[in-house]
Design a protein around this motif. Sequence first.
Motif, mmCIF file in Angstrom:
data_model
loop_
_atom_site.group_PDB
_atom_site.id
_atom_site.type_symbol
_atom_site.label_atom_id
_atom_site.label_comp_id
_atom_site.label_asym_id
_atom_site.label_seq_id
_atom_site.Cartn_x
_atom_site.Cartn_y
_atom_site.Cartn_z
ATOM 1 N N GLY A 13 0.805 -1.209 0.000
ATOM 2 C CA GLY A 13 0.000 0.000 0.000
ATOM 3 C C GLY A 13 0.839 1.260 0.000
ATOM 4 O O GLY A 13 0.450 2.270 -0.591
ATOM 5 N N SER A 14 2.000 1.213 0.649
ATOM 6 C CA SER A 14 2.859 2.395 0.707
ATOM 7 C C SER A 14 3.386 2.765 -0.667
ATOM 8 O O SER A 14 3.585 3.944 -0.975
ATOM 9 C CB SER A 14 4.034 2.157 1.664
ATOM 10 O OG SER A 14 4.821 1.065 1.222
ATOM 11 N N GLN A 15 3.600 1.772 -1.520
ATOM 12 C CA GLN A 15 4.082 2.045 -2.870
ATOM 13 C C GLN A 15 2.966 2.633 -3.741
ATOM 14 O O GLN A 15 3.194 3.539 -4.534
ATOM 15 C CB GLN A 15 4.625 0.756 -3.498
ATOM 16 C CG GLN A 15 5.900 0.267 -2.798
ATOM 17 C CD GLN A 15 6.299 -1.110 -3.270
ATOM 18 O OE1 GLN A 15 5.607 -2.087 -3.000
ATOM 19 N NE2 GLN A 15 7.405 -1.190 -3.982
ATOM 20 N N VAL A 16 1.756 2.131 -3.557
ATOM 21 C CA VAL A 16 0.607 2.689 -4.256
ATOM 22 C C VAL A 16 0.332 4.099 -3.731
ATOM 23 O O VAL A 16 -0.083 4.980 -4.476
ATOM 24 C CB VAL A 16 -0.629 1.786 -4.087
ATOM 25 C CG1 VAL A 16 -1.846 2.402 -4.768
ATOM 26 C CG2 VAL A 16 -0.355 0.400 -4.669
ATOM 27 N N GLU A 17 0.600 4.301 -2.462
ATOM 28 C CA GLU A 17 0.457 5.635 -1.862
ATOM 29 C C GLU A 17 1.340 6.641 -2.602
ATOM 30 O O GLU A 17 0.908 7.764 -2.898
ATOM 31 C CB GLU A 17 0.837 5.580 -0.384
ATOM 32 C CG GLU A 17 0.752 6.911 0.340
ATOM 33 C CD GLU A 17 1.246 6.802 1.770
ATOM 34 O OE1 GLU A 17 1.923 7.733 2.236
ATOM 35 O OE2 GLU A 17 0.965 5.777 2.431
ATOM 36 N N ASP A 18 2.582 6.255 -2.903
ATOM 37 C CA ASP A 18 3.488 7.131 -3.650
ATOM 38 C C ASP A 18 2.929 7.427 -5.039
ATOM 39 O O ASP A 18 3.012 8.560 -5.524
ATOM 40 C CB ASP A 18 4.875 6.489 -3.775
ATOM 41 C CG ASP A 18 5.621 6.422 -2.453
ATOM 42 O OD1 ASP A 18 5.265 7.198 -1.544
ATOM 43 O OD2 ASP A 18 6.549 5.595 -2.332
ATOM 44 N N GLU A 19 2.383 6.390 -5.695
ATOM 45 C CA GLU A 19 1.811 6.578 -7.025
ATOM 46 C C GLU A 19 0.597 7.504 -6.973
ATOM 47 O O GLU A 19 0.401 8.342 -7.856
ATOM 48 C CB GLU A 19 1.411 5.226 -7.618
ATOM 49 C CG GLU A 19 2.581 4.375 -8.063
ATOM 50 C CD GLU A 19 3.388 5.043 -9.171
ATOM 51 O OE1 GLU A 19 2.780 5.579 -10.117
ATOM 52 O OE2 GLU A 19 4.625 5.049 -9.068
ATOM 53 N N LEU A 20 -0.216 7.357 -5.929
ATOM 54 C CA LEU A 20 -1.395 8.217 -5.781
ATOM 55 C C LEU A 20 -0.967 9.662 -5.557
ATOM 56 O O LEU A 20 -1.569 10.587 -6.108
ATOM 57 C CB LEU A 20 -2.258 7.723 -4.615
ATOM 58 C CG LEU A 20 -3.530 8.522 -4.303
ATOM 59 C CD1 LEU A 20 -4.417 8.665 -5.531
ATOM 60 C CD2 LEU A 20 -4.298 7.854 -3.158
ATOM 61 N N MET A 21 0.094 9.866 -4.780
ATOM 62 C CA MET A 21 0.607 11.209 -4.541
ATOM 63 C C MET A 21 1.105 11.811 -5.858
ATOM 64 O O MET A 21 0.846 12.993 -6.158
ATOM 65 C CB MET A 21 1.746 11.172 -3.515
ATOM 66 C CG MET A 21 2.226 12.550 -3.090
ATOM 67 S SD MET A 21 0.992 13.432 -2.126
ATOM 68 C CE MET A 21 1.457 15.133 -2.433
ATOM 69 N N ASN A 22 1.803 11.022 -6.648
ATOM 70 C CA ASN A 22 2.284 11.497 -7.948
ATOM 71 C C ASN A 22 1.122 11.875 -8.861
ATOM 72 O O ASN A 22 1.183 12.877 -9.584
ATOM 73 C CB ASN A 22 3.135 10.413 -8.626
ATOM 74 C CG ASN A 22 4.494 10.244 -7.960
ATOM 75 O OD1 ASN A 22 4.996 11.168 -7.309
ATOM 76 N ND2 ASN A 22 5.076 9.075 -8.097
ATOM 77 N N TYR A 23 0.067 11.068 -8.816
ATOM 78 C CA TYR A 23 -1.123 11.350 -9.627
ATOM 79 C C TYR A 23 -1.743 12.695 -9.228
ATOM 80 O O TYR A 23 -2.085 13.509 -10.080
ATOM 81 C CB TYR A 23 -2.134 10.217 -9.440
ATOM 82 C CG TYR A 23 -3.535 10.547 -9.893
ATOM 83 C CD1 TYR A 23 -3.835 10.721 -11.251
ATOM 84 C CD2 TYR A 23 -4.562 10.683 -8.969
ATOM 85 C CE1 TYR A 23 -5.125 11.031 -11.664
ATOM 86 C CE2 TYR A 23 -5.850 10.992 -9.380
ATOM 87 C CZ TYR A 23 -6.124 11.157 -10.724
ATOM 88 O OH TYR A 23 -7.395 11.471 -11.128
ATOM 89 N N ILE A 24 -1.849 12.943 -7.926
ATOM 90 C CA ILE A 24 -2.427 14.198 -7.429
ATOM 91 C C ILE A 24 -1.598 15.392 -7.903
ATOM 92 O O ILE A 24 -2.139 16.412 -8.328
ATOM 93 C CB ILE A 24 -2.499 14.173 -5.887
ATOM 94 C CG1 ILE A 24 -3.569 13.174 -5.424
ATOM 95 C CG2 ILE A 24 -2.805 15.562 -5.321
ATOM 96 C CD1 ILE A 24 -3.528 12.865 -3.937
#
Length: 239
Positions: A13-24
Amino acid sequence: MYQFEKVSKKLLGSQVEDELMNYILQEPIEIGQKIPNEFELAEMFGVGRSTIREAVKGLVSKGILEVRRGSGTFVISTYTMEDDPLGLSKFEDKFKLALELFDVRLMIEPEIAALACDYAEPEEKERLKNLCDEVERIYKSGKNHIKKDIEFHTCIAQCSKNRVVETLIPVINTAVMTFANLTHRTLMKETLETHRAVTDAILKGDPVGARCAMIMHLTYNRQSLIRMLEEKKEKSEKQ
C-alpha cells in the motif's frame, strides 16, 4: 496529465500511496478538489480496493487527503514533509498535535526572530524579504503557499546563526505544515500582516519588535485553531 501505468498487485500500500501522490501532483488535482472514488482508483492503478484504502489512509495521516463522509475524498494539501523526520504522522489527533507544536514554537520562535535581528547578513535579509513577498503573492493567488511559508520560517531560523536552532528547523516546519493543513487559508490577512511585521523588524535590526511580532503571529494562529476545535466539538455533540 498523469501517465498511468498499472502496478503489480504485489506492491505494498505504501508504494501505491506514492503513485497516488504522484497522480495528485501531476494531474494536477488542486486543493479542495475531490479525487476519484476507490473503484476508479483501483482500476487506474490495477490493484484491489483494499490496497487503495490503505494508500488513501496513508495520505490522510500525512495531511494530504481528507475523507468526508457522504461526499468523498478531497485534497487538502499538496505538500508533505519528506520521510516525516520527526515521526509525527503517527499521531492521529492532528488538532492536539498542532496545539502541542504551538507550545514549542512559542517557547523558541520569538527568541529565534530576535536573534535573527542581530546576526542576519544583508543577503539573508534580502532573501527573507523576497520570501515574505512570495508567500503573500502565492497566498493571495489562491495557490498552495505552504512550501514557501516553510521556507520563510526556515530562513528566519538560519538567520539566527545558531547551530542548535538549525537542528530544530524540522519542528518548526512540521508545525507550519500541520497548522496550514488544518486551517485551509482561514487566516490569510492576519498571517500576511504578521509575516510582514516580523520581516520589517528583522530588516531594521529591532529584536524587541521581531519578538513581539512573532508572538502575535503565533497567537493569532493558535487562537484560530482553538476556535476550530471548539466548533468541531460543538458539531460533534449535535450529531
